[in-house]
Design a protein around this motif. Sequence first.
Motif, PDB file in Angstrom:
ATOM      1  N   ALA A 108      -2.858  -4.216  -8.685  1.00 51.97           N
ATOM      2  CA  ALA A 108      -3.208  -5.656  -8.808  1.00 51.97           C
ATOM      3  C   ALA A 108      -2.906  -6.359  -7.451  1.00 51.97           C
ATOM      4  CB  ALA A 108      -2.402  -6.370 -10.005  1.00 51.97           C
ATOM      5  N   ALA A 109      -1.544  -6.360  -6.824  1.00 51.07           N
ATOM      6  CA  ALA A 109      -1.361  -7.106  -5.677  1.00 51.07           C
ATOM      7  C   ALA A 109      -2.190  -6.761  -4.388  1.00 51.07           C
ATOM      8  CB  ALA A 109       0.046  -6.738  -5.021  1.00 51.07           C
ATOM      9  N   ALA A 110      -2.571  -5.259  -4.430  1.00 51.29           N
ATOM     10  CA  ALA A 110      -3.405  -4.979  -3.239  1.00 51.29           C
ATOM     11  C   ALA A 110      -4.873  -5.292  -3.752  1.00 51.29           C
ATOM     12  CB  ALA A 110      -3.482  -3.413  -3.348  1.00 51.29           C
ATOM     13  N   GLY A 111      -5.235  -5.449  -4.799  1.00 53.94           N
ATOM     14  CA  GLY A 111      -6.515  -5.933  -5.179  1.00 53.94           C
ATOM     15  C   GLY A 111      -6.590  -7.380  -4.798  1.00 53.94           C
ATOM     16  N   GLU A 138       0.550  -1.226  -0.014  1.00 52.01           N
ATOM     17  CA  GLU A 138      -0.027   0.192   0.098  1.00 52.01           C
ATOM     18  C   GLU A 138       0.792   1.194  -0.155  1.00 52.01           C
ATOM     19  OE1 GLU A 138      -3.042   0.608  -0.776  1.00 52.01           O
ATOM     20  OE2 GLU A 138      -4.084  -1.231  -0.338  1.00 52.01           O
ATOM     21  N   ILE A 139       2.006   1.364   0.632  1.00 55.29           N
ATOM     22  CA  ILE A 139       2.800   2.334   0.460  1.00 55.29           C
ATOM     23  C   ILE A 139       3.235   2.841  -1.014  1.00 55.29           C
ATOM     24  CG2 ILE A 139       5.339   3.201   0.977  1.00 55.29           C
ATOM     25  CD1 ILE A 139       3.714   3.097   3.511  1.00 55.29           C
ATOM     26  N   PHE A 140       3.636   1.712  -1.974  1.00 56.06           N
ATOM     27  CA  PHE A 140       3.704   2.356  -3.214  1.00 56.06           C
ATOM     28  C   PHE A 140       2.381   2.583  -4.028  1.00 56.06           C
ATOM     29  CE2 PHE A 140       8.012   1.031  -2.129  1.00 56.06           C
ATOM     30  CZ  PHE A 140       8.790   2.112  -2.526  1.00 56.06           C
ATOM     31  N   VAL A 141       1.515   1.820  -3.617  1.00 52.30           N
ATOM     32  CA  VAL A 141      -0.039   2.225  -3.887  1.00 52.30           C
ATOM     33  C   VAL A 141      -0.162   3.858  -3.965  1.00 52.30           C
ATOM     34  CG1 VAL A 141      -2.457   2.289  -4.078  1.00 52.30           C
ATOM     35  CG2 VAL A 141      -1.034   0.167  -3.793  1.00 52.30           C
ATOM     36  N   LYS A 142       0.397   4.252  -2.904  1.00 49.12           N
ATOM     37  CA  LYS A 142       0.058   5.735  -2.484  1.00 49.12           C
ATOM     38  C   LYS A 142       1.240   6.525  -3.139  1.00 49.12           C
ATOM     39  CE  LYS A 142       2.223   6.738   1.670  1.00 49.12           C
ATOM     40  NZ  LYS A 142       3.326   7.618   1.446  1.00 49.12           N
ATOM     41  N   ASP A 143       2.596   6.114  -2.985  1.00 47.97           N
ATOM     42  CA  ASP A 143       3.612   6.890  -3.451  1.00 47.97           C
ATOM     43  C   ASP A 143       3.718   6.880  -4.993  1.00 47.97           C
ATOM     44  OD1 ASP A 143       4.217   7.524  -0.933  1.00 47.97           O
ATOM     45  OD2 ASP A 143       6.061   6.513  -0.597  1.00 47.97           O
ATOM     46  N   LEU A 144       3.706   5.690  -5.754  1.00 48.58           N
ATOM     47  CA  LEU A 144       3.581   5.859  -7.256  1.00 48.58           C
ATOM     48  C   LEU A 144       2.389   6.644  -7.540  1.00 48.58           C
ATOM     49  CD1 LEU A 144       5.175   2.640  -8.496  1.00 48.58           C
ATOM     50  CD2 LEU A 144       5.957   4.999  -8.303  1.00 48.58           C
ATOM     51  N   GLY A 145       0.858   6.617  -6.687  1.00 51.98           N
ATOM     52  CA  GLY A 145       0.028   7.584  -7.075  1.00 51.98           C
ATOM     53  C   GLY A 145       0.304   8.772  -7.140  1.00 51.98           C
ATOM     54  N   ILE A 146       0.968   9.238  -6.184  1.00 54.35           N
ATOM     55  CA  ILE A 146       1.615  10.766  -6.137  1.00 54.35           C
ATOM     56  C   ILE A 146       2.147  11.034  -7.429  1.00 54.35           C
ATOM     57  CG2 ILE A 146       2.701  12.529  -4.754  1.00 54.35           C
ATOM     58  CD1 ILE A 146       2.162  10.958  -2.203  1.00 54.35           C
ATOM     59  N   VAL A 147       3.079  10.172  -7.510  1.00 54.74           N
ATOM     60  CA  VAL A 147       3.989  10.434  -8.926  1.00 54.74           C
ATOM     61  C   VAL A 147       3.298  10.564 -10.226  1.00 54.74           C
ATOM     62  CG1 VAL A 147       5.487   9.233 -10.511  1.00 54.74           C
ATOM     63  CG2 VAL A 147       5.823   9.230  -7.846  1.00 54.74           C
ATOM     64  N   GLN A 148       2.317   9.805 -10.299  1.00 53.29           N
ATOM     65  CA  GLN A 148       1.367   9.635 -11.502  1.00 53.29           C
ATOM     66  C   GLN A 148       0.487  10.836 -11.413  1.00 53.29           C
ATOM     67  OE1 GLN A 148      -1.583   6.620 -12.572  1.00 53.29           O
ATOM     68  NE2 GLN A 148      -0.100   6.088 -13.545  1.00 53.29           N
ATOM     69  N   LEU A 183       4.735  -8.561  -4.735  1.00 59.29           N
ATOM     70  CA  LEU A 183       4.715  -8.546  -6.178  1.00 59.29           C
ATOM     71  C   LEU A 183       5.543  -9.733  -6.997  1.00 59.29           C
ATOM     72  CD1 LEU A 183       5.632  -4.878  -7.459  1.00 59.29           C
ATOM     73  CD2 LEU A 183       3.279  -5.805  -6.886  1.00 59.29           C
ATOM     74  N   ALA A 184       6.319 -10.419  -6.010  1.00 61.17           N
ATOM     75  CA  ALA A 184       6.882 -11.603  -6.621  1.00 61.17           C
ATOM     76  C   ALA A 184       5.911 -12.866  -6.671  1.00 61.17           C
ATOM     77  CB  ALA A 184       8.242 -11.873  -6.084  1.00 61.17           C
ATOM     78  N   ARG A 185       4.971 -12.724  -5.571  1.00 61.15           N
ATOM     79  CA  ARG A 185       4.051 -13.844  -5.500  1.00 61.15           C
ATOM     80  C   ARG A 185       2.971 -13.558  -6.507  1.00 61.15           C
ATOM     81  NH1 ARG A 185       1.582 -14.072   0.497  1.00 61.15           N
ATOM     82  NH2 ARG A 185       2.122 -11.834   0.516  1.00 61.15           N
ATOM     83  N   LEU A 186       2.765 -12.256  -6.669  1.00 62.46           N
ATOM     84  CA  LEU A 186       1.691 -12.061  -7.509  1.00 62.46           C
ATOM     85  C   LEU A 186       2.117 -12.645  -9.036  1.00 62.46           C
ATOM     86  CD1 LEU A 186      -0.960 -10.612  -8.559  1.00 62.46           C
ATOM     87  CD2 LEU A 186       0.428  -8.531  -9.260  1.00 62.46           C
ATOM     88  N   TYR A 187       3.283 -12.240  -9.529  1.00 60.98           N
ATOM     89  CA  TYR A 187       3.816 -12.737 -10.798  1.00 60.98           C
ATOM     90  C   TYR A 187       3.751 -14.057 -10.894  1.00 60.98           C
ATOM     91  CZ  TYR A 187       5.727  -8.101 -12.564  1.00 60.98           C
ATOM     92  OH  TYR A 187       5.838  -6.915 -13.216  1.00 60.98           O
ATOM     93  N   ALA A 188       4.278 -14.767  -9.789  1.00 61.07           N
ATOM     94  CA  ALA A 188       4.192 -16.302  -9.883  1.00 61.07           C
ATOM     95  C   ALA A 188       3.014 -16.840  -9.855  1.00 61.07           C
ATOM     96  CB  ALA A 188       4.801 -16.781  -8.334  1.00 61.07           C
ATOM     97  N   GLN A 189       1.864 -16.236  -9.078  1.00 64.63           N
ATOM     98  CA  GLN A 189       0.364 -16.638  -9.344  1.00 64.63           C
ATOM     99  C   GLN A 189      -0.039 -16.513 -10.631  1.00 64.63           C
ATOM    100  OE1 GLN A 189      -1.673 -14.396  -6.257  1.00 64.63           O
ATOM    101  NE2 GLN A 189      -0.648 -15.574  -4.430  1.00 64.63           N
ATOM    102  N   ARG A 217      -1.507  -5.361   2.578  1.00 69.76           N
ATOM    103  CA  ARG A 217      -0.744  -5.036   3.836  1.00 69.76           C
ATOM    104  C   ARG A 217       0.497  -6.056   3.971  1.00 69.76           C
ATOM    105  NH1 ARG A 217      -3.603  -2.116   7.625  1.00 69.76           N
ATOM    106  NH2 ARG A 217      -5.754  -1.186   6.801  1.00 69.76           N
ATOM    107  N   ASP A 218       0.807  -6.679   3.102  1.00 73.65           N
ATOM    108  CA  ASP A 218       1.761  -7.593   3.065  1.00 73.65           C
ATOM    109  C   ASP A 218       3.062  -6.827   2.565  1.00 73.65           C
ATOM    110  OD1 ASP A 218       0.377  -9.582   4.039  1.00 73.65           O
ATOM    111  OD2 ASP A 218       0.131 -10.674   2.179  1.00 73.65           O
ATOM    112  N   ASP A 219       4.403  -7.262   2.867  1.00 72.35           N
ATOM    113  CA  ASP A 219       5.781  -6.456   2.074  1.00 72.35           C
ATOM    114  C   ASP A 219       5.635  -6.488   0.566  1.00 72.35           C
ATOM    115  OD1 ASP A 219       8.377  -6.191   3.139  1.00 72.35           O
ATOM    116  OD2 ASP A 219       8.949  -7.358   1.380  1.00 72.35           O
TER     117      ASP A 219
END
Lengths: 312, 312
Positions: free
Chosen positions: B278-281, B246-256, B292-298, B286-288
Amino acid sequence: MSSQLENAGGTVLAAVIGLGSMGFGMARSMKRAGLDVVGYDIAPAAVGRFVEEGGRGAATAADAARGADIIVSVVVNGAQTEGILFGPDGIAGVIKPGAVFVSSATMDPAVARDLSQRAEVLGFHYLDAPISGGAAKAASGELTIMASGSKAAFEGARPALDAMAAKIYELGDTAGTGAAFKMINQLLAGVHIAAACEAISFAAKQGLELGKVYEVITASAGSSWMFENRVPHVLAGDYTPRSAIEIFVKDLGIVQDMARSERYPVPLAAAALQMYLAAAGAGMGRDDDSSLARLYAQLSGATLPGTNSKKE
Amino acid sequence: MSSQLENAGGTVLAAVIGLGSMGFGMARSMKRAGLDVVGYDIAPAAVGRFVEEGGRGAATAADAARGADIIVSVVVNGAQTEGILFGPDGIAGVIKPGAVFVSSATMDPAVARDLSQRAEVLGFHYLDAPISGGAAKAASGELTIMASGSKAAFEGARPALDAMAAKIYELGDTAGTGAAFKMINQLLAGVHIAAACEAISFAAKQGLELGKVYEVITASAGSSWMFENRVPHVLAGDYTPRSAIEIFVKDLGIVQDMARSERYPVPLAAAALQMYLAAAGAGMGRDDDSSLARLYAQLSGATLPGTNSKKE
């Protein structure tokens, strides 16, 4: 085994095919280490340059390869490597039994596996040995090599590997694994250059002091090997190619093809590839890969050192 | 000047608003350095924890801020920072004249500029001072701070800055510049984590030995600070949050948002943001962030250590 790989005088005979900025340095490193080196390039001027340095030149790839214990191929991609071995003027037929073909091009692992299998059928060995480190490390014999292949291929190639590299990763006993490691590295390298350029031109767009941005980022969690290495080109406004945009058009293209055939999504690599394509399309294909920063600046009206991209 | 900033006893009185993993460590570091520290958090348990450690607690943000020489705000974003200052229970009205408000949240530079201007009108100083380094460095007083603000703001904040940080970048005399540097860092950090995860799961998909991939890449041109730091979480199969998706959902959201309003394209940051979303969805918000690696693997059926993502 090693006795088979030495000629009558006890000196290892090595052929280098492809005497560009990498191959030339690798040929010199092998010569300096005491190997008897014959060089060939499709550009006669490149062969002439090697001969001026005291090397031996050949008029064709087959002339270079005939009788060699080790043939080091330093070309651009899998298609060129296949052409050298199995094309109309291919050398596969003249390579002596038990010799080793050392392939340094970046390519799809599936292509490396195929070439290796065809080599073994013909009685010579194939070492999948992509390189990393740039022209300066090629010249000093300090490359990094990500290699895989049979025990016999490693043993035969050893004198050349030791002469060319500071670090040799032995990654497995079948061709393709070295190529796969190299592609993982290229995925990251290509994305990191694009990210570095996206970030530094975004900083320029906001009017930040770019030298200070470089200082802060290289000391922070946002740093990367590529940010550290490429951003100084942007700060100097110097886009002389050390490694060109077209290299990553090629390498991220391979990543994308591999990923597509494996049904693996690569959204970051895909976004980066589009930027390299845009830079190439805008006429910067042969310029330094840090030219992506100029592209971002041109698109947004940001001003970078030594460029005239701001619309006035 | 400094005499204005000390209370009758000669001790600097500091308030810390927000006693999460960062704020708690920062409050302790200031206390250890000899400042008189009052802590406040919306969660009473966090205040209790600080009191147990010998700190002083306050029941409201206004109680903490009243009379303080320095108020350090350690909240999540610009909106929370604005709420603390100017919201219904805002502290702007109780901050004593000449005191300094030190804002450590990551935010759009335009918001930092606005908050600073409103602070100066009310007679207190504002230091734009985003932090970097994580909870461990907050606790040891070794953060990196990217700061900008007036000379008076820097002078007033100095005792707190020295107590909290190993490295203080002084980036200019107006608020917003510190925030802009932080956003450049977050753009790179967010893209590099996504690239690291894209690459390591792609290596897993190809059946490469992941420990070896880590060894080779961290010694090669494809490395980044984030690859080096986050991939070990993936190799250990440990997604306990050190820093969450969620930290990067927030920070890359600000960047965008910043990039969109400046008409600056950020295709790499945008692609990375989609992966964090996608990972948050998918329930990993709230995980580390290495999740994202788990998301790619899934998505691809790759097998990572300690996960069960392969479809069987």
